[in-house]
Design a protein around this motif. Structure first.
Motif, short mmCIF file in Angstrom:
data_model
loop_
_atom_site.label_atom_id
_atom_site.label_comp_id
_atom_site.label_asym_id
_atom_site.label_seq_id
_atom_site.Cartn_x
_atom_site.Cartn_y
_atom_site.Cartn_z
N VAL A 27 0.84 -1.20 0.00
CA VAL A 27 0.00 0.00 0.00
C VAL A 27 0.87 1.26 0.00
O VAL A 27 0.62 2.21 -0.76
CB VAL A 27 -0.95 0.01 1.21
CG1 VAL A 27 -1.65 1.35 1.34
CG2 VAL A 27 -1.98 -1.11 1.08
N GLY A 28 1.91 1.26 0.83
CA GLY A 28 2.79 2.43 0.90
C GLY A 28 3.49 2.70 -0.41
O GLY A 28 3.56 3.85 -0.88
N LEU A 29 4.00 1.65 -1.03
CA LEU A 29 4.68 1.84 -2.31
C LEU A 29 3.69 2.27 -3.39
O LEU A 29 4.01 3.11 -4.23
CB LEU A 29 5.39 0.55 -2.72
CG LEU A 29 6.19 0.65 -4.02
CD1 LEU A 29 7.55 -0.01 -3.86
CD2 LEU A 29 5.44 -0.01 -5.18
N SER A 30 2.49 1.70 -3.36
CA SER A 30 1.48 2.06 -4.36
C SER A 30 1.10 3.53 -4.24
O SER A 30 0.95 4.23 -5.26
CB SER A 30 0.24 1.18 -4.20
OG SER A 30 0.55 -0.18 -4.41
N LEU A 31 0.94 4.01 -3.03
CA LEU A 31 0.61 5.42 -2.83
C LEU A 31 1.75 6.31 -3.32
O LEU A 31 1.51 7.37 -3.91
CB LEU A 31 0.33 5.68 -1.35
CG LEU A 31 -0.97 5.08 -0.80
CD1 LEU A 31 -1.04 5.26 0.71
CD2 LEU A 31 -2.19 5.71 -1.47
N THR A 32 2.98 5.86 -3.09
CA THR A 32 4.14 6.62 -3.59
C THR A 32 4.12 6.70 -5.10
O THR A 32 4.36 7.76 -5.70
CB THR A 32 5.44 5.96 -3.11
OG1 THR A 32 5.46 5.92 -1.68
CG2 THR A 32 6.65 6.74 -3.61
N VAL A 33 3.82 5.57 -5.74
CA VAL A 33 3.75 5.54 -7.21
C VAL A 33 2.64 6.45 -7.72
O VAL A 33 2.81 7.17 -8.72
CB VAL A 33 3.54 4.09 -7.70
CG1 VAL A 33 3.19 4.06 -9.19
CG2 VAL A 33 4.79 3.26 -7.44
#
Length: 243
Positions: free
Chosen positions: A20-26
């Motif tokens: 989730v954290g990486l997806s939000l960053t992307v």
């Protein structure tokens, strides 16, 4: 079994916030022009961290990859891979960093993760409309290959039990013949440690075998059935090596 269940729960406790954290960053990066390569790089990192490191630490899964040096280095190719598990849908982002994935359109509708994946410009096809799916694959696949990216296809279209061979869809083969690029066969036994539809992951080694590229240079698109038979035979031989 109880310990394996606990380790699998621990895997999800860590992997879900990371995803989730990486997806939000992307998704934030997608608002900034010129960050496509960075977004794809973030997804590749995720494929390695979650699909290799985290599964190893939490679930006792490791991997053994043979034949990766067979990948063409002077041109892109069409990678045709077996589909048995969820493992390859994660790990192959890191294992084949130059590849654009052919994936089902529904995946891009998954909140946060799917939205982030959509910004990386993978090739999304509608499996409910086969003719349209092939048209999309050929159009977007040619564009990716011209840009120097390989295209990764799961030709069986869905996960197939370990030891079995599903019916191959011809789209990837037609793409390779249209562009005259090699076809790279890839098999694995991920279904042994992370079977379809299961929550618990079994400690063990995922073995991946990358075969010799099949040359399509100078072959016409009308030869796709012969090339498909050649591919199926090559993948069966690689599967036999895993037993």
């Amino acid at each position: 079994m109880a310990m394996q269940a606990l380790r699998s729960i621990f895997f999800y406790i860590i992997s879900q916030p990371v995803t989730v954290g990486l997806s939000l960053t992307v998704l934030v990066l997608a608002l900034v022009p010129g960050t496509l390569a960075l977004r794809r790089g973030a997804i590749r990192w995720w494929g390695t961290f979650v699909g290799r490191d985290l599964l190893g630490w939490c679930c006792g899964m490791d991997e053994q990859v043979q034949g990766l040096q067979s990948r063409p280095t002077d041109q892109p190719c069409v990678i045709m891979a077996k589909h048995q598990s969820s493992w390859e849908t994660i790990r192959f982002f890191g294992l084949f960093p130059n590849a654009i994935f052919v994936l089902k359109k529904e995946l891009l509708r998954v909140p946060i993760y799917g939205w982030a994946l959509a910004t990386s410009q993978q090739i999304a096809i509608d499996r409910g409309h086969p003719r349209h799916a092939i048209t999309t694959l050929l159009k977007d696949g040619q564009s990716a290959l011209k840009q120097g990216h390989s295209v990764l296809v799961f030709p069986e279209g869905t996960r197939v039990p370990i030891g079995e061979m599903g019916r191959f869809n011809p789209g990837g083969i037609r793409l390779a013949l249209t562009m005259g690029v090699p076809i790279l066969p890839v098999v694995h036994n991920a279904g042994c440690v992370w079977p379809k539809g299961t929550f618990i992951k079994t400690p063990g080694t995922v073995r991946v075998r990358v075969g010799t590229p099949i040359n399509t240079q100078g072959r016409s698109r009308s030869e796709w059935k012969a090339v498909m038979q050649e591919l199926e035979e090559a993948m069966q031989e690689l599967m036999d090596e895993l037993e």
